[in-house]
Design a protein around this motif. Structure first.
Motif, PDB file in Angstrom:
ATOM      1  N   SER A  69      -0.792  77.985  65.852  1.00  0.00           N
ATOM      2  CA  SER A  69      -1.830  78.953  65.513  1.00  0.00           C
ATOM      3  C   SER A  69      -3.236  78.412  65.794  1.00  0.00           C
ATOM      4  O   SER A  69      -4.074  79.119  66.351  1.00  0.00           O
ATOM      5  CB  SER A  69      -1.704  79.327  64.034  1.00  0.00           C
ATOM      6  N   LEU A  70      -3.480  77.159  65.418  1.00  0.00           N
ATOM      7  CA  LEU A  70      -4.829  76.587  65.531  1.00  0.00           C
ATOM      8  C   LEU A  70      -5.067  75.842  66.839  1.00  0.00           C
ATOM      9  O   LEU A  70      -6.212  75.670  67.247  1.00  0.00           O
ATOM     10  CB  LEU A  70      -5.106  75.646  64.358  1.00  0.00           C
ATOM     11  N   GLY A  71      -4.014  75.358  67.451  1.00  0.00           N
ATOM     12  CA  GLY A  71      -4.148  74.597  68.689  1.00  0.00           C
ATOM     13  C   GLY A  71      -3.904  73.112  68.466  1.00  0.00           C
ATOM     14  O   GLY A  71      -4.017  72.601  67.351  1.00  0.00           O
ATOM     15  N   VAL A  72      -3.566  72.429  69.537  1.00  0.00           N
ATOM     16  CA  VAL A  72      -3.217  71.006  69.461  1.00  0.00           C
ATOM     17  C   VAL A  72      -4.432  70.160  69.079  1.00  0.00           C
ATOM     18  O   VAL A  72      -4.309  69.206  68.307  1.00  0.00           O
ATOM     19  CB  VAL A  72      -2.610  70.528  70.800  1.00  0.00           C
ATOM     20  N   ASP A  73      -5.613  70.476  69.606  1.00  0.00           N
ATOM     21  CA  ASP A  73      -6.812  69.701  69.270  1.00  0.00           C
ATOM     22  C   ASP A  73      -7.117  69.791  67.782  1.00  0.00           C
ATOM     23  O   ASP A  73      -7.451  68.786  67.148  1.00  0.00           O
ATOM     24  CB  ASP A  73      -8.017  70.179  70.078  1.00  0.00           C
ATOM     25  N   ALA A  74      -7.013  70.986  67.218  1.00  0.00           N
ATOM     26  CA  ALA A  74      -7.250  71.158  65.783  1.00  0.00           C
ATOM     27  C   ALA A  74      -6.194  70.404  64.980  1.00  0.00           C
ATOM     28  O   ALA A  74      -6.507  69.779  63.957  1.00  0.00           O
ATOM     29  CB  ALA A  74      -7.243  72.637  65.417  1.00  0.00           C
ATOM     30  N   HIS A  75      -4.956  70.436  65.441  1.00  0.00           N
ATOM     31  CA  HIS A  75      -3.886  69.700  64.758  1.00  0.00           C
ATOM     32  C   HIS A  75      -4.190  68.204  64.744  1.00  0.00           C
ATOM     33  O   HIS A  75      -4.089  67.547  63.697  1.00  0.00           O
ATOM     34  CB  HIS A  75      -2.548  69.973  65.452  1.00  0.00           C
ATOM     35  N   ASN A  76      -4.557  67.661  65.899  1.00  0.00           N
ATOM     36  CA  ASN A  76      -4.879  66.230  65.973  1.00  0.00           C
ATOM     37  C   ASN A  76      -6.073  65.883  65.086  1.00  0.00           C
ATOM     38  O   ASN A  76      -6.093  64.818  64.467  1.00  0.00           O
ATOM     39  CB  ASN A  76      -5.145  65.822  67.417  1.00  0.00           C
ATOM     40  N   PHE A  77      -7.039  66.774  65.029  1.00  0.00           N
ATOM     41  CA  PHE A  77      -8.202  66.556  64.163  1.00  0.00           C
ATOM     42  C   PHE A  77      -7.773  66.529  62.691  1.00  0.00           C
ATOM     43  O   PHE A  77      -8.216  65.683  61.922  1.00  0.00           O
ATOM     44  CB  PHE A  77      -9.245  67.654  64.411  1.00  0.00           C
ATOM     45  N   LEU A  78      -6.892  67.462  62.306  1.00  0.00           N
ATOM     46  CA  LEU A  78      -6.395  67.485  60.919  1.00  0.00           C
ATOM     47  C   LEU A  78      -5.618  66.214  60.584  1.00  0.00           C
ATOM     48  O   LEU A  78      -5.748  65.683  59.475  1.00  0.00           O
ATOM     49  CB  LEU A  78      -5.498  68.711  60.696  1.00  0.00           C
ATOM     50  N   VAL A  79      -4.827  65.730  61.525  1.00  0.00           N
ATOM     51  CA  VAL A  79      -4.079  64.489  61.288  1.00  0.00           C
ATOM     52  C   VAL A  79      -5.043  63.341  61.038  1.00  0.00           C
ATOM     53  O   VAL A  79      -4.875  62.571  60.084  1.00  0.00           O
ATOM     54  CB  VAL A  79      -3.141  64.178  62.477  1.00  0.00           C
ATOM     55  N   GLN A  80      -6.073  63.211  61.871  1.00  0.00           N
ATOM     56  CA  GLN A  80      -7.044  62.134  61.696  1.00  0.00           C
ATOM     57  C   GLN A  80      -7.792  62.272  60.373  1.00  0.00           C
ATOM     58  O   GLN A  80      -8.050  61.286  59.691  1.00  0.00           O
ATOM     59  CB  GLN A  80      -8.046  62.123  62.849  1.00  0.00           C
ATOM     60  N   LEU A  81      -8.122  63.490  60.025  1.00  0.00           N
ATOM     61  CA  LEU A  81      -8.930  63.757  58.833  1.00  0.00           C
ATOM     62  C   LEU A  81      -8.130  63.622  57.545  1.00  0.00           C
ATOM     63  O   LEU A  81      -8.582  62.983  56.589  1.00  0.00           O
ATOM     64  CB  LEU A  81      -9.525  65.162  58.939  1.00  0.00           C
ATOM     65  N   LEU A  82      -6.932  64.206  57.507  1.00  0.00           N
ATOM     66  CA  LEU A  82      -6.191  64.301  56.253  1.00  0.00           C
ATOM     67  C   LEU A  82      -5.092  63.253  56.098  1.00  0.00           C
ATOM     68  O   LEU A  82      -4.888  62.748  54.994  1.00  0.00           O
ATOM     69  CB  LEU A  82      -5.574  65.703  56.122  1.00  0.00           C
ATOM     70  N   SER A  83      -4.390  62.941  57.150  1.00  0.00           N
ATOM     71  CA  SER A  83      -3.284  61.995  57.020  1.00  0.00           C
ATOM     72  C   SER A  83      -3.727  60.561  57.307  1.00  0.00           C
ATOM     73  O   SER A  83      -3.404  59.657  56.542  1.00  0.00           O
ATOM     74  CB  SER A  83      -2.147  62.380  57.960  1.00  0.00           C
TER      75      SER A  83
END
Length: 157
Positions: free
Chosen positions: A87-101
């Motif tokens: 839904s959000l895109g791979v770039d947004a997913h990678n950003f969330l991983v860096q930010l939250l995980s």
């Protein structure tokens, strides 16, 4: 103290907690924070098989699940993360991983995303992107849960 997952001024460096900091600054509401925590739990459970959902002791009548139940739950968590990523895109997913995980600081993410940009502007751009993405995340996460629920209903009928 020089690690990428620490933030703050040199004399007061501490472990990054972006969700708490953004909520205290008034840039994030509690729903966005809650959904971000749920996304992080799903991501870590799906990717690493680690889940720490229960805070207190287990009741006496608790029946532990078997490996099949564990694998099924892990699969559902991974599917939710995948639906949000789609839904959000791979770039947004990678950003969330860096930010939250990975708990990287805004400065470290800025160094990775914008290596040629001025440090102040890069940090500001990363913070703004984080706020926007974390405000969009609740709707994407709820939509992913809805898709899963509808699939379960179709299979059950």
């Amino acid at each position: 103290m020089a690690k990428a997952d620490y933030c703050g001024a040199v004399g007061s460096r501490k472990k990054c907690d972006h969700l708490l900091n953004l909520r205290k600054a008034g840039e994030l509401d509690s729903e966005a924070e809650t959904q971000a925590i749920r996304w992080r739990n799903d991501y870590e459970f799906g990717a690493y098989g680690y889940a720490d959902f229960m805070g207190g002791p287990l009741p006496d009548d608790y029946i532990k699940g078997d490996p099949i139940t564990f694998a099924t739950s892990r699969g559902y968590a991974s599917e939710r993360v995948g639906l949000v990523r789609d839904s959000l895109g791979v770039d947004a997913h990678n950003f969330l991983v860096q930010l939250l995980s990975d708990d990287l600081s805004f400065a470290e993410i800025a160094r990775r995303m914008f290596p040629t940009l001025n440090k102040t502007n890069a940090d500001k751009a990363v913070r703004q992107r984080a706020v926007i993405l974390l405000q969009i995340l609740p709707n994407a996460y709820k939509a992913a849960r809805r898709v899963q629920w509808e699939r379960k209903e179709r299979v059950g009928k």
